[in-house]
Design a protein around this motif. Structure first.
Motif, PDB file in Angstrom:
ATOM      1  N   ILE A 290     -11.806   5.456  -1.655  1.00 39.40           N
ATOM      2  CA  ILE A 290     -10.541   5.081  -1.672  1.00 39.40           C
ATOM      3  C   ILE A 290      -9.692   6.237  -0.723  1.00 39.40           C
ATOM      4  O   ILE A 290      -8.830   5.847  -0.056  1.00 39.40           O
ATOM      5  CB  ILE A 290      -9.868   4.865  -2.999  1.00 39.40           C
ATOM      6  CG1 ILE A 290     -10.531   4.001  -3.947  1.00 39.40           C
ATOM      7  CG2 ILE A 290      -8.391   4.665  -3.088  1.00 39.40           C
ATOM      8  CD1 ILE A 290     -10.488   3.989  -5.433  1.00 39.40           C
ATOM      9  N   ARG A 291      -9.831   7.237  -1.133  1.00 36.63           N
ATOM     10  CA  ARG A 291      -9.005   8.271  -0.202  1.00 36.63           C
ATOM     11  C   ARG A 291      -9.292   8.434   1.183  1.00 36.63           C
ATOM     12  O   ARG A 291      -8.394   8.698   1.929  1.00 36.63           O
ATOM     13  CB  ARG A 291      -9.328   9.920  -0.913  1.00 36.63           C
ATOM     14  CG  ARG A 291      -8.712   9.612  -2.293  1.00 36.63           C
ATOM     15  CD  ARG A 291      -8.924  11.191  -2.855  1.00 36.63           C
ATOM     16  NE  ARG A 291      -8.334  11.209  -4.421  1.00 36.63           N
ATOM     17  CZ  ARG A 291      -8.332  12.304  -5.086  1.00 36.63           C
ATOM     18  NH1 ARG A 291      -8.960  13.157  -4.581  1.00 36.63           N
ATOM     19  NH2 ARG A 291      -7.817  12.006  -6.287  1.00 36.63           N
ATOM     20  N   TYR A 294      -7.682   4.436   2.103  1.00 36.39           N
ATOM     21  CA  TYR A 294      -6.399   3.649   1.598  1.00 36.39           C
ATOM     22  C   TYR A 294      -5.490   3.149   2.610  1.00 36.39           C
ATOM     23  O   TYR A 294      -4.514   2.244   2.279  1.00 36.39           O
ATOM     24  CB  TYR A 294      -5.745   4.934   0.624  1.00 36.39           C
ATOM     25  CG  TYR A 294      -5.078   6.087   1.646  1.00 36.39           C
ATOM     26  CD1 TYR A 294      -3.923   5.972   2.455  1.00 36.39           C
ATOM     27  CD2 TYR A 294      -5.730   6.945   1.352  1.00 36.39           C
ATOM     28  CE1 TYR A 294      -3.546   7.022   2.926  1.00 36.39           C
ATOM     29  CE2 TYR A 294      -5.288   8.240   2.036  1.00 36.39           C
ATOM     30  CZ  TYR A 294      -4.150   8.257   2.930  1.00 36.39           C
ATOM     31  OH  TYR A 294      -3.688   9.230   3.306  1.00 36.39           O
ATOM     32  N   ILE A 330      -6.319   2.657  -6.155  1.00 34.82           N
ATOM     33  CA  ILE A 330      -6.021   2.168  -4.849  1.00 34.82           C
ATOM     34  C   ILE A 330      -4.387   2.216  -4.601  1.00 34.82           C
ATOM     35  O   ILE A 330      -3.740   2.542  -3.534  1.00 34.82           O
ATOM     36  CB  ILE A 330      -6.451   0.688  -4.597  1.00 34.82           C
ATOM     37  CG1 ILE A 330      -8.001   1.019  -4.581  1.00 34.82           C
ATOM     38  CG2 ILE A 330      -6.158   0.191  -3.025  1.00 34.82           C
ATOM     39  CD1 ILE A 330      -8.780  -0.493  -4.618  1.00 34.82           C
ATOM     40  N   ARG A 331      -3.755   1.630  -5.602  1.00 38.86           N
ATOM     41  CA  ARG A 331      -2.326   1.301  -5.610  1.00 38.86           C
ATOM     42  C   ARG A 331      -1.669   3.011  -5.284  1.00 38.86           C
ATOM     43  O   ARG A 331      -0.767   3.286  -4.704  1.00 38.86           O
ATOM     44  CB  ARG A 331      -1.820   0.746  -6.551  1.00 38.86           C
ATOM     45  CG  ARG A 331      -1.973  -0.964  -6.761  1.00 38.86           C
ATOM     46  CD  ARG A 331      -0.963  -1.416  -7.535  1.00 38.86           C
ATOM     47  NE  ARG A 331      -1.505  -1.283  -8.859  1.00 38.86           N
ATOM     48  CZ  ARG A 331      -2.455  -1.799  -9.801  1.00 38.86           C
ATOM     49  NH1 ARG A 331      -3.115  -2.933  -9.190  1.00 38.86           N
ATOM     50  NH2 ARG A 331      -2.740  -1.584 -10.944  1.00 38.86           N
ATOM     51  N   SER A 333      -2.867   5.686  -4.217  1.00 41.87           N
ATOM     52  CA  SER A 333      -3.218   6.507  -3.204  1.00 41.87           C
ATOM     53  C   SER A 333      -2.137   5.771  -1.919  1.00 41.87           C
ATOM     54  O   SER A 333      -1.925   6.688  -1.338  1.00 41.87           O
ATOM     55  CB  SER A 333      -4.728   6.358  -2.753  1.00 41.87           C
ATOM     56  OG  SER A 333      -5.374   6.909  -3.666  1.00 41.87           O
ATOM     57  N   ARG A 334      -2.228   4.501  -1.930  1.00 44.01           N
ATOM     58  CA  ARG A 334      -1.226   3.830  -1.102  1.00 44.01           C
ATOM     59  C   ARG A 334       0.126   4.390  -1.363  1.00 44.01           C
ATOM     60  O   ARG A 334       0.910   4.541  -0.331  1.00 44.01           O
ATOM     61  CB  ARG A 334      -1.474   2.300  -1.157  1.00 44.01           C
ATOM     62  CG  ARG A 334      -2.776   1.616  -0.529  1.00 44.01           C
ATOM     63  CD  ARG A 334      -2.853   0.227  -0.830  1.00 44.01           C
ATOM     64  NE  ARG A 334      -4.210  -0.243  -0.176  1.00 44.01           N
ATOM     65  CZ  ARG A 334      -4.473  -1.356  -0.521  1.00 44.01           C
ATOM     66  NH1 ARG A 334      -3.818  -1.983  -1.397  1.00 44.01           N
ATOM     67  NH2 ARG A 334      -5.750  -2.012   0.224  1.00 44.01           N
ATOM     68  N   SER A 356      -0.128   2.045   5.311  1.00 42.99           N
ATOM     69  CA  SER A 356      -0.454   2.302   3.758  1.00 42.99           C
ATOM     70  C   SER A 356      -1.533   1.069   3.207  1.00 42.99           C
ATOM     71  O   SER A 356      -1.748   1.172   1.909  1.00 42.99           O
ATOM     72  CB  SER A 356       0.640   2.447   3.080  1.00 42.99           C
ATOM     73  OG  SER A 356       1.502   3.456   3.456  1.00 42.99           O
ATOM     74  N   GLY A 357      -1.941   0.432   4.370  1.00 42.22           N
ATOM     75  CA  GLY A 357      -3.046  -0.387   3.660  1.00 42.22           C
ATOM     76  C   GLY A 357      -2.520  -1.837   3.245  1.00 42.22           C
ATOM     77  O   GLY A 357      -3.111  -2.605   2.622  1.00 42.22           O
TER      78      GLY A 357
END
Length: 382
Positions: A290-291, A294, A330-331, A333-334, A356-357
């Motif tokens: 994820i990191r 993201y 995920i949210r 990180s974004r 930011s994805g």
């Protein structure tokens, strides 16, 4: 005629310089206040404050003696520190220190750490509040923390205060911490001292001890080895609200009964806390995935595909270890990345969304509002 305002805020750190920018922004936008200058920098030394003939003062008053001096001037003033517990008759604008502590804890918990410590000088009231928020958030997740008091070998007062840390005392307390351990500090200066003492003990950073500070003071964070993770204060907003409040006080409005608190800015993660202390390799791999991605439109399915276990198993293990779902990670990180871009760049909201994805601006704005309670544009302008 604009009110004549004296500033007793030494521009000696990023944090204080950003506060001054917020004050100057209010002055430029409203034309209601004028900053008094007796030299190139808009700063009035304490010893010259009586001569300034100001209608009001915005000060960085750390001691009761300085506060008593401001009261003796018989003009409205706003204080930008909380070194002392707030009195009802004082106008104060400051960061939400309890929330700072909570976000420090959130960051270290997200690394998978299970041992924690909090380092600070707890004679200062705002540090007590940061520790309170840190410990409260840890308790909610079933953890506790060692409290480490920083002592000063010297404390030289003046317009600029110089304090030398008792490194031997700090080093002896750090040596007793279980490893791996997440160490949160009240200020970047203390985080630097923790890093130096930890290296002297031969303990790896971030693998033995992960360190995070407060203020995101670039001159400290970027020159520490390894570079320091830190929470940025929303200093421009603090300065802006202080100028607005002083304007109101000069017009005769009452002093607020409690300090005006401003939510902190984003946590900027650097190498001092780049460590996942997780026993579950699948969960650690999912977080690393994820990191690293993201900024791409990844989904839970993408993460499961990268895993060697089923979606249900990974979801259950992830929630058990981290405390929330994969989708929530995920949210988070974004959103953290988006907050960083909004506060540190001039990128458009569309570009921030893409980086930011998010695949749509409307979806990004909706998600950002749900996470922060405000829009990206308002967050940037705050």
């Amino acid at each position: 005629m604009p009110h004549q305002i004296a500033l007793v805020v030494v521009p000696s750190s990023d944090n204080q310089i950003r506060m001054l920018r917020g004050i100057l922004q209010y002055a430029a936008e409203t034309s209601r206040i004028r900053i008094i200058k007796n030299a190139a920098i808009p700063y009035i030394p304490w010893k010259h404050l009586k001569e300034a003939k100001a209608d009001g003062v915005i000060a960085y008053a750390e001691t009761s003696e300085q506060i008593d001096f401001l009261k003796s001037l018989k003009i409205p003033f706003v204080n930008l520190t909380l070194h002392e517990p707030p009195a009802e008759d004082l106008a104060i604008v400051h960061s939400d220190n309890v929330e700072i502590g909570r976000r420090l804890a959130d960051h270290l918990i997200s690394l998978g750490l299970r041992n924690f410590a909090f380092v600070g000088h707890f004679d200062w009231y705002h540090n007590q509040l940061r520790r309170e928020g840190f410990l409260a958030r840890l308790r909610e997740s079933g953890f506790d923390a060692t409290s480490i008091e920083v002592a000063f070998e010297s404390d030289t007062q003046g317009d600029v205060v110089f304090r030398r840390i008792d490194q031997e005392q700090l080093r002896s307390q750090l040596a007793e911490l279980p490893q791996p351990c997440g160490v949160a500090t009240c200020h970047d200066e203390f985080a630097y001292e923790v890093v130096e003492c930890t290296k002297q003990l031969g303990i790896s950073i971030p693998f033995g001890i992960s360190v995070v500070g407060v203020n995101n003071y670039g001159l400290i964070c970027d020159t520490t080895s390894p570079p320091l993770s830190s929470i940025a204060q929303n200093s421009e907003r603090i300065g802006y609200l202080a100028a607005q409040l002083l304007d109101q006080l000069i017009q005769g409005e009452p002093t607020p009964s409690e300090p005006i608190l401003v939510a902190p800015g984003p946590l900027i993660a650097r190498r001092s806390s780049e460590f996942l202390a997780l026993d579950d390799k699948e969960v650690a791999s999912a977080i690393e995935f994820i990191r690293a991605r993201y900024g791409q439109p990844i989904t839970v399915a993408d993460i499961v595909e990268n895993s060697e276990v089923s979606r249900k198993t990974l979801e259950n293990r992830f929630k058990s270890v981290v405390g929330h779902s994969i989708a929530h990670e995920i949210r988070l990180s974004r959103m953290r990345h988006a907050q960083h871009l909004l506060s540190s760049t001039s990128l458009s909201v569309i570009d921030v969304a893409i980086r930011s994805g998010f695949d749509s601006t409307s979806g990004f704005i909706r998600a950002f509002r749900e996470y922060t309670g405000t829009t990206p544009a308002d967050y940037r302008n705050a």
